[in-house]
Design a protein around this motif. Sequence first.
Motif, PDB file in Angstrom:
ATOM      1  N   ILE A  36       5.446   6.486  -5.568  1.00  0.00           N
ATOM      2  CA  ILE A  36       4.312   6.476  -6.482  1.00  0.00           C
ATOM      3  C   ILE A  36       4.493   5.368  -7.521  1.00  0.00           C
ATOM      4  CG2 ILE A  36       3.062   7.792  -8.227  1.00  0.00           C
ATOM      5  CD1 ILE A  36       3.901  10.328  -6.745  1.00  0.00           C
ATOM      6  N   ILE A  37       3.458   4.541  -7.677  1.00  0.00           N
ATOM      7  CA  ILE A  37       3.421   3.504  -8.698  1.00  0.00           C
ATOM      8  C   ILE A  37       2.235   3.837  -9.604  1.00  0.00           C
ATOM      9  CG2 ILE A  37       3.377   1.025  -9.177  1.00  0.00           C
ATOM     10  CD1 ILE A  37       5.673   1.817  -7.350  1.00  0.00           C
ATOM     11  N   PRO A  38       2.449   4.545 -10.724  1.00  0.00           N
ATOM     12  CA  PRO A  38       1.325   4.947 -11.575  1.00  0.00           C
ATOM     13  C   PRO A  38       0.472   3.772 -12.031  1.00  0.00           C
ATOM     14  CG  PRO A  38       3.308   6.129 -12.214  1.00  0.00           C
ATOM     15  CD  PRO A  38       3.729   5.074 -11.225  1.00  0.00           C
ATOM     16  N   PHE A  39       1.102   2.675 -12.394  1.00  0.00           N
ATOM     17  CA  PHE A  39       0.370   1.470 -12.786  1.00  0.00           C
ATOM     18  C   PHE A  39       1.300   0.274 -12.614  1.00  0.00           C
ATOM     19  CE2 PHE A  39       2.190   3.473 -16.523  1.00  0.00           C
ATOM     20  CZ  PHE A  39       2.930   2.458 -17.094  1.00  0.00           C
ATOM     21  N   ALA A  40       0.700  -0.890 -12.458  1.00  0.00           N
ATOM     22  CA  ALA A  40       1.490  -2.110 -12.304  1.00  0.00           C
ATOM     23  C   ALA A  40       1.964  -2.591 -13.667  1.00  0.00           C
ATOM     24  CB  ALA A  40       0.661  -3.191 -11.618  1.00  0.00           C
ATOM     25  N   SER A  41       3.130  -3.224 -13.682  1.00  0.00           N
ATOM     26  CA  SER A  41       3.652  -3.799 -14.917  1.00  0.00           C
ATOM     27  C   SER A  41       4.273  -5.157 -14.597  1.00  0.00           C
ATOM     28  CB  SER A  41       4.711  -2.880 -15.535  1.00  0.00           C
ATOM     29  OG  SER A  41       5.273  -3.471 -16.684  1.00  0.00           O
TER      30      SER A  41
ATOM     31  N   TYR B 185      12.149 -18.349 -21.174  1.00  0.00           N
ATOM     32  CA  TYR B 185      10.902 -17.804 -20.615  1.00  0.00           C
ATOM     33  C   TYR B 185      11.304 -16.976 -19.405  1.00  0.00           C
ATOM     34  CZ  TYR B 185       6.262 -17.307 -18.594  1.00  0.00           C
ATOM     35  OH  TYR B 185       5.092 -16.778 -18.088  1.00  0.00           O
ATOM     36  N   SER B 186      11.045 -15.668 -19.470  1.00  0.00           N
ATOM     37  CA  SER B 186      11.440 -14.777 -18.383  1.00  0.00           C
ATOM     38  C   SER B 186      10.258 -13.887 -18.017  1.00  0.00           C
ATOM     39  CB  SER B 186      12.638 -13.914 -18.801  1.00  0.00           C
ATOM     40  OG  SER B 186      13.078 -13.104 -17.735  1.00  0.00           O
ATOM     41  N   ARG B 187       9.781 -14.017 -16.777  1.00  0.00           N
ATOM     42  CA  ARG B 187       8.640 -13.239 -16.277  1.00  0.00           C
ATOM     43  C   ARG B 187       9.068 -12.484 -15.035  1.00  0.00           C
ATOM     44  NH1 ARG B 187       2.489 -15.548 -15.201  1.00  0.00           N
ATOM     45  NH2 ARG B 187       1.656 -13.743 -14.068  1.00  0.00           N
ATOM     46  N   ALA B 188       8.702 -11.197 -14.970  1.00  0.00           N
ATOM     47  CA  ALA B 188       9.194 -10.371 -13.866  1.00  0.00           C
ATOM     48  C   ALA B 188       8.179  -9.302 -13.481  1.00  0.00           C
ATOM     49  CB  ALA B 188      10.513  -9.713 -14.250  1.00  0.00           C
ATOM     50  N   ASP B 189       8.283  -8.860 -12.226  1.00  0.00           N
ATOM     51  CA  ASP B 189       7.548  -7.700 -11.714  1.00  0.00           C
ATOM     52  C   ASP B 189       8.354  -6.461 -12.110  1.00  0.00           C
ATOM     53  OD1 ASP B 189       6.323  -5.691 -10.264  1.00  0.00           O
ATOM     54  OD2 ASP B 189       5.988  -6.943  -8.502  1.00  0.00           O
ATOM     55  N   VAL B 190       8.060  -5.911 -13.294  1.00  0.00           N
ATOM     56  CA  VAL B 190       8.901  -4.878 -13.872  1.00  0.00           C
ATOM     57  C   VAL B 190       8.718  -3.534 -13.183  1.00  0.00           C
ATOM     58  CG1 VAL B 190       9.541  -3.702 -16.018  1.00  0.00           C
ATOM     59  CG2 VAL B 190       8.830  -6.088 -16.077  1.00  0.00           C
ATOM     60  N   ASP B 191       7.514  -3.250 -12.669  1.00  0.00           N
ATOM     61  CA  ASP B 191       7.335  -1.971 -11.971  1.00  0.00           C
ATOM     62  C   ASP B 191       8.104  -1.941 -10.658  1.00  0.00           C
ATOM     63  OD1 ASP B 191       5.283  -2.463  -9.544  1.00  0.00           O
ATOM     64  OD2 ASP B 191       4.648  -3.677 -11.252  1.00  0.00           O
ATOM     65  N   GLY B 192       8.471  -3.101 -10.137  1.00  0.00           N
ATOM     66  CA  GLY B 192       9.353  -3.176  -8.977  1.00  0.00           C
ATOM     67  C   GLY B 192       8.733  -2.791  -7.658  1.00  0.00           C
ATOM     68  N   GLY B 193       7.404  -2.586  -7.618  1.00  0.00           N
ATOM     69  CA  GLY B 193       6.751  -2.183  -6.377  1.00  0.00           C
ATOM     70  C   GLY B 193       5.479  -2.969  -6.141  1.00  0.00           C
ATOM     71  N   TYR B 194       4.565  -2.391  -5.334  1.00  0.00           N
ATOM     72  CA  TYR B 194       3.299  -3.050  -5.054  1.00  0.00           C
ATOM     73  C   TYR B 194       2.162  -2.048  -5.216  1.00  0.00           C
ATOM     74  CZ  TYR B 194       3.695  -0.773  -0.466  1.00  0.00           C
ATOM     75  OH  TYR B 194       3.834   0.154   0.548  1.00  0.00           O
ATOM     76  N   GLY B 195       0.998  -2.602  -5.581  1.00  0.00           N
ATOM     77  CA  GLY B 195      -0.174  -1.753  -5.738  1.00  0.00           C
ATOM     78  C   GLY B 195      -0.050  -0.796  -6.907  1.00  0.00           C
ATOM     79  N   ALA B 196      -0.900   0.244  -6.902  1.00  0.00           N
ATOM     80  CA  ALA B 196      -0.895   1.261  -7.952  1.00  0.00           C
ATOM     81  C   ALA B 196      -1.605   2.501  -7.437  1.00  0.00           C
ATOM     82  CB  ALA B 196      -1.570   0.746  -9.218  1.00  0.00           C
ATOM     83  N   ASP B 197      -1.312   3.615  -8.055  1.00  0.00           N
ATOM     84  CA  ASP B 197      -1.840   4.901  -7.604  1.00  0.00           C
ATOM     85  C   ASP B 197      -3.367   4.925  -7.620  1.00  0.00           C
ATOM     86  OD1 ASP B 197      -1.471   7.635  -6.762  1.00  0.00           O
ATOM     87  OD2 ASP B 197      -2.063   8.235  -8.786  1.00  0.00           O
ATOM     88  N   PHE B 198      -3.979   4.354  -8.664  1.00  0.00           N
ATOM     89  CA  PHE B 198      -5.438   4.406  -8.774  1.00  0.00           C
ATOM     90  C   PHE B 198      -6.137   3.528  -7.736  1.00  0.00           C
ATOM     91  CE2 PHE B 198      -4.167   0.949 -11.565  1.00  0.00           C
ATOM     92  CZ  PHE B 198      -5.088  -0.042 -11.300  1.00  0.00           C
ATOM     93  N   LEU B 199      -5.382   2.625  -7.098  1.00  0.00           N
ATOM     94  CA  LEU B 199      -5.947   1.798  -6.039  1.00  0.00           C
ATOM     95  C   LEU B 199      -5.864   2.450  -4.667  1.00  0.00           C
ATOM     96  CD1 LEU B 199      -4.475  -1.707  -7.016  1.00  0.00           C
ATOM     97  CD2 LEU B 199      -6.812  -0.894  -7.398  1.00  0.00           C
ATOM     98  N   GLY B 200      -5.025   3.480  -4.558  1.00  0.00           N
ATOM     99  CA  GLY B 200      -4.795   4.089  -3.257  1.00  0.00           C
ATOM    100  C   GLY B 200      -3.941   3.233  -2.344  1.00  0.00           C
ATOM    101  N   PHE B 201      -3.309   2.257  -2.918  1.00  0.00           N
ATOM    102  CA  PHE B 201      -2.438   1.329  -2.183  1.00  0.00           C
ATOM    103  C   PHE B 201      -1.217   1.093  -3.057  1.00  0.00           C
ATOM    104  CE2 PHE B 201      -1.180  -3.191  -1.591  1.00  0.00           C
ATOM    105  CZ  PHE B 201      -0.767  -3.123  -0.269  1.00  0.00           C
ATOM    106  N   GLN B 202      -0.072   1.624  -2.662  1.00  0.00           N
ATOM    107  CA  GLN B 202       1.090   1.586  -3.529  1.00  0.00           C
ATOM    108  C   GLN B 202       2.367   1.809  -2.731  1.00  0.00           C
ATOM    109  OE1 GLN B 202       1.289   5.020  -6.166  1.00  0.00           O
ATOM    110  NE2 GLN B 202       0.031   6.204  -4.737  1.00  0.00           N
ATOM    111  N   GLY B 203       3.481   1.474  -3.369  1.00  0.00           N
ATOM    112  CA  GLY B 203       4.757   1.730  -2.746  1.00  0.00           C
ATOM    113  C   GLY B 203       5.857   0.846  -3.339  1.00  0.00           C
ATOM    114  N   PRO B 204       7.090   1.166  -2.997  1.00  0.00           N
ATOM    115  CA  PRO B 204       7.522   2.406  -2.338  1.00  0.00           C
ATOM    116  C   PRO B 204       7.358   3.598  -3.290  1.00  0.00           C
ATOM    117  CG  PRO B 204       9.226   0.689  -2.257  1.00  0.00           C
ATOM    118  CD  PRO B 204       8.218   0.261  -3.258  1.00  0.00           C
TER     119      PRO B 204
END
Length: 767
Positions: free
Chosen positions: A353-358, A332-351
């Motif tokens: 551009i994060i188009p969407f969370a994964s 069982y392996s679960r990970a924050d694959v996008d490697g960042g925080y937030g998302a572009d459509f939220l206006g809160f993201q980094g480092p």
Amino acid sequence: MKAMKRSTLATLINATLFSAVAGTSFSALAEEEQAKKNQLEVIQITARKRVENAQEVPVSVSALQGDNLNAYSSAGMDIRFMNAKIPSLSVESSFGRTFPRFYVRGLGNTDFDLNASQPVSLVVDEVVQENPILKGFPVFDIARIEVLRGPQGTLFGRNTPAGLVKFDTVRPSQEFDGYAAVSYGSRGAVDFEGAVGGSVTERVSTRISTLWQEQEDYIDVKAPGFEKEDSLGGYSEQAVRVQFLYEGDDFNGLLNYHYRDLDGRPIAFRANLIEAGTNNINPLYDNDVVYHDAASRSTQQVETQGLSLKLEWDLPEHTVTSITAWESAEIYSRADVDGGYGADFLGFQGPGIIPFASETADVIPEHNQYTQELRLSSNFSGDYNYQVGIFLFEEDLMIESYSFDTFAFDAGLGQYGAQNGYAYQDQDTSAWAVFGSFDYTVSDDLKVTAGLRYSDDEKEFYAKRTKNPTPWNGSPDVLDGTANPSDSHVSWDLSATYKLTDDVNLFGRVANGFRAPSVQGRILFGDEVTVAKSETTNSIEAGIKSDVLDGQGRVNATVFYYQMDDQQLTAVGGGSNFNRLVNADKTTGYGFELDTEWVLTDELNATFNLSYNKTELEDKNLAVAVCAQCTVTDPTYMVEGANGPEARAILDGNSLPHAPEWIANATLRYTKELEDGEFFVYGDMSYRSEVDFFLYKSVEFEGEALFETGLRAGYMWSEGDNEYEVSAFVRNLFDEQVVIGGVDFNNNTGMLNEARFIGAEFKVKFF
């Protein structure tokens, strides 16, 4: 050391007796003993399923054992320590300490799906480890590692068109012996391994080997609102191997049980780790920093176990061998694959551009592999010998894929990251083969070998999605797909060894290899089950194996060329984040390997190895989806995709992914007798040149050359019946920081190599 002292004592006694009887001088025997001490040991391998001198085998093979193996693999290193330590071999992983991906002469598979097929097979104690999770079993109490380059389709069969990595563990014996080693190092890492074995009765012996490794979390999360020190990077791993050996007059039986349990964190993904327009590392990052918003839920648990029974009957002129084995893996392996925080459509993201969370999880809840090999080997005293056998393989595999909405609260679990997608795969594989290998001594100087294998392979595959995590693409929630590929193939090889002198052997080999059809059905983010038809390889190689300087040097060199038809490739990721299997019309590769070993002085030993691999895809019509934000340097054209226009990169003329042209490694060991023991310094270096992470070429996803150095110094001494060793060591001495892999569907996400590691170890051997 004790072994050295006993050898010297035996020399003195023998010299005294022989001088008294025959008048031979002690000085002559002493000189002979010193000459033997300064010679390289004969390396015995089992590359052709029988014990042979490596210098006389017509195969390009490298063996890792003794001091080199101990230095590379000790103190918490996982199987990735083999990367660039052997010519033409590289190893990488996007799962961390599990799921290693092997590449030989540039041939491998970048697919991260838990059903991925690889063209480099791993065999441990004569049992194939087919599923990629099985390949990550920890390395401890190992007698020898062999890497067989080129197709190994006759004796080892399916899924070996690129080569084979072979592990032989230390077997039980009637002699009581064992060892225990404990080390402590950087980031709170503790490593213990040990083994003990000996006789149970006059005919039964046993050996128990164990490993315990632990490292504290050391990676800090610095995402705004999610700050936490020491959140990722840790693990706790235990493994054990229990063996029983029965040795009769004409019959031997070996029972082997092994178990692994890993509880840790997945490899750390870092969003926009690579600066746009370059392949430089973003200065925001260090090895101990990430910017995740889902780090608290990142986890990786692995459990594998297996049982094998090897039976051997010695007949007057034949040996009958039966190997029955069962292997099982769960993960069982679960990970924050996008490697960042937030998302572009939220206006809160980094480092960046994060188009969407994964946030995803990959799971094997159920897996079983059963194998049976039965072979008959002749032991004739004449010019002709043979091996014939049958092989059966059955595998049942289930895989689950989950997607999570990082920003949705799961009331039932009381945390964010509610599940928003699910799919599963179910695959049954059945394969069987008959094989034969025939040796003929043409003359005292010339020996030839010919081999044939008929393989039959069939898969039954079913995949189903019950929840689509990306409903905006118009795909339904419920979707299923099936595939039932099958194929059969006759693989072959023909080789010859010619003894040019007593110390120089020439060899040549032509061989054909085969990889059975593969299925890719990870339909969590796609709507199609894809199938790659069988690939075949034709290879030719020639080389020289020589002992020089009166046994104080060894120089082995091979040149090779291969052509692979219908190579199975995985188009990983791309902006649509969908893995797809494709076949390339033709792939060619050529190069050379050089293995050398030297006794420079009584106190100084060295090795130097080098390889060059040039690979090229030849298919004018083959094109794949490209990254979301990177700078593609291949020719491209546009197609209409599920989410609008998408670019396709033309691959014709590209080299293979994770296929370095150059690999070099060297070791130097200095020993000095001091007081009642021996002081030693051991240094090693390894280099692999630049690699592309994906099938297409881009500026950002070209990994820079990786140069790593290790150093180990210590003192060994004997006391009573025991031998002791205390040492200090450092891995990645110069703290080289290089991007070793990427994720391309979202942003320029990457993974870093291991940082510098410093530690100390205490080891005792008892007899």
